[in-house]
Design a protein around this motif. Structure first.
Motif, PDB file in Angstrom:
ATOM      1  N   ILE A 270       0.842  -1.195   0.000  1.00  0.00           N
ATOM      2  CA  ILE A 270       0.000   0.000   0.000  1.00  0.00           C
ATOM      3  C   ILE A 270       0.879   1.248   0.000  1.00  0.00           C
ATOM      4  CG2 ILE A 270      -1.747   1.301   1.261  1.00  0.00           C
ATOM      5  CD1 ILE A 270      -2.629  -1.372   2.511  1.00  0.00           C
TER       6      ILE A 270
ATOM      7  N   GLY B 244      -6.499  -9.910   5.126  1.00  0.00           N
ATOM      8  CA  GLY B 244      -7.271  -8.706   5.458  1.00  0.00           C
ATOM      9  C   GLY B 244      -6.600  -7.807   6.470  1.00  0.00           C
TER      10      GLY B 244
ATOM     11  N   ARG C  92      -3.618  -5.372   7.854  1.00  0.00           N
ATOM     12  CA  ARG C  92      -2.587  -4.498   7.307  1.00  0.00           C
ATOM     13  C   ARG C  92      -1.384  -4.544   8.234  1.00  0.00           C
ATOM     14  NH1 ARG C  92      -5.614   0.935   6.809  1.00  0.00           N
ATOM     15  NH2 ARG C  92      -6.627   0.090   8.675  1.00  0.00           N
TER      16      ARG C  92
ATOM     17  N   ALA D 119      -7.068  -1.466  13.620  1.00  0.00           N
ATOM     18  CA  ALA D 119      -8.227  -1.505  12.719  1.00  0.00           C
ATOM     19  C   ALA D 119      -8.894  -0.141  12.595  1.00  0.00           C
ATOM     20  CB  ALA D 119      -9.230  -2.523  13.232  1.00  0.00           C
ATOM     21  N   ASN D 120      -9.514   0.094  11.432  1.00  0.00           N
ATOM     22  CA  ASN D 120     -10.341   1.294  11.231  1.00  0.00           C
ATOM     23  C   ASN D 120     -11.533   1.242  12.176  1.00  0.00           C
ATOM     24  OD1 ASN D 120      -9.083   2.532   8.964  1.00  0.00           O
ATOM     25  ND2 ASN D 120      -9.869   0.866   7.688  1.00  0.00           N
TER      26      ASN D 120
ATOM     27  N   ILE E 165     -14.278   3.337  11.709  1.00  0.00           N
ATOM     28  CA  ILE E 165     -15.149   4.306  11.055  1.00  0.00           C
ATOM     29  C   ILE E 165     -16.504   3.644  10.792  1.00  0.00           C
ATOM     30  CG2 ILE E 165     -15.410   5.700   8.958  1.00  0.00           C
ATOM     31  CD1 ILE E 165     -12.215   5.534   8.935  1.00  0.00           C
TER      32      ILE E 165
ATOM     33  N   ASP F  42     -21.627   3.418   3.474  1.00  0.00           N
ATOM     34  CA  ASP F  42     -22.191   3.024   2.179  1.00  0.00           C
ATOM     35  C   ASP F  42     -23.331   2.065   2.396  1.00  0.00           C
ATOM     36  OD1 ASP F  42     -20.086   4.404   0.662  1.00  0.00           O
ATOM     37  OD2 ASP F  42     -18.816   2.854   1.488  1.00  0.00           O
TER      38      ASP F  42
ATOM     39  N   VAL G  90      -9.106   1.793  -4.115  1.00  0.00           N
ATOM     40  CA  VAL G  90      -8.484   0.923  -3.109  1.00  0.00           C
ATOM     41  C   VAL G  90      -8.134   1.749  -1.864  1.00  0.00           C
ATOM     42  CG1 VAL G  90      -6.452  -0.493  -2.577  1.00  0.00           C
ATOM     43  CG2 VAL G  90      -7.658  -0.824  -4.745  1.00  0.00           C
TER      44      VAL G  90
ATOM     45  N   TYR H  25      -9.658   4.371  -0.799  1.00  0.00           N
ATOM     46  CA  TYR H  25     -10.904   4.671  -0.086  1.00  0.00           C
ATOM     47  C   TYR H  25     -11.366   3.485   0.756  1.00  0.00           C
ATOM     48  CZ  TYR H  25     -15.870   5.211   0.818  1.00  0.00           C
ATOM     49  OH  TYR H  25     -17.081   5.242   1.445  1.00  0.00           O
ATOM     50  N   ILE H  26     -11.425   2.313   0.136  1.00  0.00           N
ATOM     51  CA  ILE H  26     -11.946   1.146   0.848  1.00  0.00           C
ATOM     52  C   ILE H  26     -11.014   0.744   2.002  1.00  0.00           C
ATOM     53  CG2 ILE H  26     -12.501  -1.332   0.624  1.00  0.00           C
ATOM     54  CD1 ILE H  26     -14.653   0.527  -0.543  1.00  0.00           C
ATOM     55  N   LEU H  27      -9.703   0.664   1.731  1.00  0.00           N
ATOM     56  CA  LEU H  27      -8.789   0.243   2.804  1.00  0.00           C
ATOM     57  C   LEU H  27      -8.743   1.277   3.922  1.00  0.00           C
ATOM     58  CD1 LEU H  27      -5.770  -1.383   0.928  1.00  0.00           C
ATOM     59  CD2 LEU H  27      -7.890  -2.415   1.716  1.00  0.00           C
ATOM     60  N   GLY H  28      -8.964   2.539   3.567  1.00  0.00           N
ATOM     61  CA  GLY H  28      -8.904   3.601   4.576  1.00  0.00           C
ATOM     62  C   GLY H  28     -10.174   3.714   5.398  1.00  0.00           C
ATOM     63  N   SER H  29     -11.246   3.039   4.984  1.00  0.00           N
ATOM     64  CA  SER H  29     -12.496   3.230   5.725  1.00  0.00           C
ATOM     65  C   SER H  29     -13.169   1.937   6.177  1.00  0.00           C
ATOM     66  CB  SER H  29     -13.491   4.069   4.901  1.00  0.00           C
ATOM     67  OG  SER H  29     -13.762   3.448   3.668  1.00  0.00           O
ATOM     68  N   ILE H  30     -12.800   0.813   5.584  1.00  0.00           N
ATOM     69  CA  ILE H  30     -13.478  -0.452   5.921  1.00  0.00           C
ATOM     70  C   ILE H  30     -12.456  -1.477   6.418  1.00  0.00           C
ATOM     71  CG2 ILE H  30     -15.052  -2.259   5.078  1.00  0.00           C
ATOM     72  CD1 ILE H  30     -16.252   0.343   4.411  1.00  0.00           C
ATOM     73  N   GLU H  31     -12.840  -2.241   7.398  1.00  0.00           N
ATOM     74  CA  GLU H  31     -11.994  -3.323   7.870  1.00  0.00           C
ATOM     75  C   GLU H  31     -12.478  -4.618   7.201  1.00  0.00           C
ATOM     76  OE1 GLU H  31      -8.574  -4.084   9.816  1.00  0.00           O
ATOM     77  OE2 GLU H  31      -9.530  -2.145   9.469  1.00  0.00           O
ATOM     78  N   PHE H  32     -11.514  -5.412   6.698  1.00  0.00           N
ATOM     79  CA  PHE H  32     -11.854  -6.650   5.987  1.00  0.00           C
ATOM     80  C   PHE H  32     -12.672  -7.590   6.880  1.00  0.00           C
ATOM     81  CE2 PHE H  32     -10.605 -11.041   4.626  1.00  0.00           C
ATOM     82  CZ  PHE H  32     -11.227 -11.011   3.390  1.00  0.00           C
TER      83      PHE H  32
ATOM     84  N   SER I  41     -19.750   2.410  -4.461  1.00  0.00           N
ATOM     85  CA  SER I  41     -19.035   2.228  -3.196  1.00  0.00           C
ATOM     86  C   SER I  41     -19.802   1.267  -2.286  1.00  0.00           C
ATOM     87  CB  SER I  41     -18.750   3.558  -2.511  1.00  0.00           C
ATOM     88  OG  SER I  41     -19.930   4.260  -2.272  1.00  0.00           O
TER      89      SER I  41
ATOM     90  N   SER J 189     -17.661  -1.685  -0.649  1.00  0.00           N
ATOM     91  CA  SER J 189     -17.430  -1.745   0.789  1.00  0.00           C
ATOM     92  C   SER J 189     -18.185  -2.899   1.434  1.00  0.00           C
ATOM     93  CB  SER J 189     -17.728  -0.415   1.479  1.00  0.00           C
ATOM     94  OG  SER J 189     -18.953   0.082   1.106  1.00  0.00           O
TER      95      SER J 189
ATOM     96  N   TYR K 206     -16.142  -6.029   0.730  1.00  0.00           N
ATOM     97  CA  TYR K 206     -14.887  -6.090   1.512  1.00  0.00           C
ATOM     98  C   TYR K 206     -15.188  -6.365   2.992  1.00  0.00           C
ATOM     99  CZ  TYR K 206     -10.037  -5.081   2.690  1.00  0.00           C
ATOM    100  OH  TYR K 206      -8.744  -5.183   3.120  1.00  0.00           O
TER     101      TYR K 206
ATOM    102  N   ARG L 142     -20.419  -8.046   4.145  1.00  0.00           N
ATOM    103  CA  ARG L 142     -21.799  -7.800   4.586  1.00  0.00           C
ATOM    104  C   ARG L 142     -22.716  -8.104   3.404  1.00  0.00           C
ATOM    105  NH1 ARG L 142     -21.220  -2.839   6.476  1.00  0.00           N
ATOM    106  NH2 ARG L 142     -20.988  -3.510   8.610  1.00  0.00           N
TER     107      ARG L 142
ATOM    108  N   LEU M 158     -12.366  11.856   6.941  1.00  0.00           N
ATOM    109  CA  LEU M 158     -11.770  10.539   7.175  1.00  0.00           C
ATOM    110  C   LEU M 158     -10.290  10.748   7.510  1.00  0.00           C
ATOM    111  CD1 LEU M 158     -13.193   8.424   4.178  1.00  0.00           C
ATOM    112  CD2 LEU M 158     -13.910   8.327   6.568  1.00  0.00           C
TER     113      LEU M 158
END
Lengths: 101, 497
Positions: free
Chosen positions: A22, A60, A62, A94-95, A97, A101, B167, B169-176, B198, B202, B205, B208, B330
């Protein structure tokens, strides 16, 4: 030697681990299980895995180095653990947030 | 780096988990990923340079989106509500394209693209394909998605989002895999809207399950929420307005609507009375407000459930006002408010919103709008408060300049919308010999309510100031909106020109 470039997908030479880079500093040698990682799809590098570096990688998660100049995402799990220039990577927090969406 | 990673990772980690439900049929991550790989082979073999989708919500959305990404071909979902002439112009801009189109309208469009297949055929071919391997093209700067903007002010612009933006956006806001196995999200935004793209990325990822609602209506929305045990939803303001209205009129008790525990909203300015009603209707639900643009890969600021609760409970007018804000950026996003000369402004001073960060593309096919210093001018107007909460006041182009004084339409609209007699209103600029521009107001009054021109002018004069008092007031049956709930100010302006 350096094998890290943002956006690149790297595969472990000793297990099934795959990561996507990344964020990366200008140079560094990313290893898994103590052996250098290679571009996904290419021949594994030679070298014996280091049993002390076989803690595993979770899909998953990071992983970052100490100053967070290097960040990789594990896209395929494996038994090896990650290190860069000999220093172990750790799991990034972990995020937290809320979903928007 | 390739956005197909979101689906390949979930298919690797939990291939048999339920990924998507549409029309009562459910598909797993493994099925969707294999179908996307089969689609990628087809797209590549066709020699097309774009993959286009002309359809309502269906399982073809993730399959075309990730199939195109795997093949390294830009994905272009088109607005099926556009007129023939407008769509023909867009097809001319994406030639040669591979088109997936709803079978019921396929005949009309079969000649618009180089290759064309009905959604029904496409789903049957890709979902029945045998297991295969497919190596994604890993170029971070390859264009993943191209979206035509709604063109409320002129010809649609072709906004482009590269793998690296989406990528990030998703990695910065959602946890796998952060969702629980029985979580489900109801997707009611159309596939050609950034929020529709989105939502797919999301949710996949986060693992859900996606429940698709192809044609929004409050009845159907409530029925799917209950029937599919939906836990999360995203709605645009017009949808929430209609849901709240429906609940009020039918008198139904929705305080426990199935398993619903989170409502996210965004995609336009939410009227304060609507969000207050919604918070009262759904006391157990966590509300999140999100603000973002197509050019920023969706969400850039978030007003969290905690922020909503704090604002609702506060007696401090500054904190209470945050219920009308879009929250804070964010972690990887920076926001700045600048004046017309590009100088950064202090808190509480209104100006144009600028944004910077790895998810911000700010780019169109024709040109990049990113400035030399890396910031993207959003053309949205607003201000930040002392704690960094962002308040929107409309498009920068919508500001009314009366005798050198800048008037934000939102000041007038927010004041009037707080009056229960007012259903909707829009303040726009009209030409004025004396002032250059003056305020014109179009207003929709609730049936049976009484509110005349004098009362409106008096309220504005007393609560704001005389420069905000409309020169002309027009009572209307309704205001013009596009299908995603964007007010067409251009049309309102024409009424007064």
């Amino acid at each position: 030697m350096s094998n890290i470039k943002p956006g690149q997908k790297l595969a472990s030479s000793v297990c099934s681990t795959e990561v996507m880079v990344i964020k990366a500093p200008t140079a560094g040698l990313l290893c898994c299980g103590g052996v250098e990682m290679v571009a996904a799809g290419s021949e594994p590098a030679s070298g014996e895995k280091d049993d002390a570096l076989m803690g595993g990688c979770q899909i998953g998660k990071r992983y970052v180095n100490e100053d967070q100049s290097l960040e990789v995402l594990c896209v395929k799990a494996g038994e090896g653990s990650l290190s860069v220039d000999g220093a172990a990577l750790t799991i990034k927090e972990a995020n937290k947030i809320p979903s928007t969406d | 780096m390739n956005i197909s990673l979101f689906l390949s990772m979930t298919a690797e980690a939990c291939p048999d988990r339920q990924a998507l439900t549409c029309d009562g049929k459910t598909y797993t991550y493994g099925q969707l990923f294999n179908a996307a790989k089969a689609a990628a082979v087809t797209f590549r073999e066709s020699g097309c340079e774009y993959v286009a989708l002309l359809d309502t919500s269906s399982p073809a959305i993730p399959i075309t989106l990730f199939g195109a990404a795997l093949a390294g071909i830009p994905y272009v979902p088109l607005n099926y509500r556009l007129a023939r002439e407008q769509l023909d112009e867009l097809f001319a801009r994406i030639d040669p394209a591979y088109l997936v189109v709803d079978g019921e309208i396929a005949d009309q469009w079969s000649k618009s693209a180089r290759s064309c297949v009905t959604r029904q055929q496409f789903l049957s071919d890709t979902l029945s394909a045998s297991e295969m391997a497919f190596e994604a093209s890993e170029d971070p700067s390859a264009i993943a998605v191209q979206l035509f903007t709604s063109g409320t002010t002129g010809a649609p612009k072709a906004a482009i989002l590269r793998n690296e933006h989406l990528v990030s956006y998703i990695l910065g806001s959602i946890e796998f895999m952060s969702a629980d196995e029985d979580d489900a999200t109801l997707v009611s935004v159309p596939p050609y809207h950034i929020a529709g793209i989105s939502a797919i990325m999301s949710s996949i990822y986060a693992c859900r399950r996606i429940v698709q609602l192809p044609n929004f209506s409050p009845e159907e929305w409530i029925s799917l929420c209950t029937g599919e045990a939906v836990t999360n939803v995203f709605v645009v303001p017009t949808m929430l307005t209609r849901i709240v209205q429906y609940i009020d009129e039918s008198g139904m008790d929705v305080s426990h609507l199935g398993r619903l525990d989170a409502i996210a909203y965004g995609g336009g300015k939410m009227p304060l009375p609507v969000i207050e009603s919604a918070l009262a209707d759904f006391p157990e639900v966590a509300f999140t407000n999100a603000y973002g643009l197509t050019e920023t890969s969706s969400t850039i600021t978030v007003l969290s459930p905690e922020d909503h609760r704090t604002a609702m409970a506060s007696n401090d007018p500054g904190v209470r006002a945050r219920l009308g804000s879009v929250g804070r950026p964010l972690p990887a996003v920076e926001i700045e408010i600048r004046d017309e000369d590009g100088q950064p402004l202090k808190p509480n001073v209104p100006g144009e919103i600028f944004v910077r960060g790895p998810q911000v593309s700010g780019e169109y096919r024709e040109r990049s709008a990113i400035l030399a210093d890396g910031w993207f001018p959003t053309r949205d107007a607003g201000h930040l408060d002392e704690e960094g909460y962002l308040f929107l006041s409309g498009r920068a182009d919508d500001v009314i300049v009366r005798g050198g004084e800048n008037i934000s339409p939102a000041e007038i609209e927010d004041l009037l919308m707080a009056n229960p007699a007012v259903v909707d209103c829009a303040a726009v600029a009209m030409p004025s010999e004396e002032w250059g521009e003056a305020v014109a107001l179009a207003i929709q009054i609730r049936d049976g309510a009484e509110l005349d021109e004098d009362q409106i002018r008096l309220t504005i004069r007393e609560k704001l100031r005389s420069s905000r008092v409309p020169e002309v007031i027009r009572f209307v049956d309704e205001l013009p909106y596009n299908e995603t709930g964007k007010l067409l100010r251009r049309v309102v302006k024409e009424w007064f020109s």
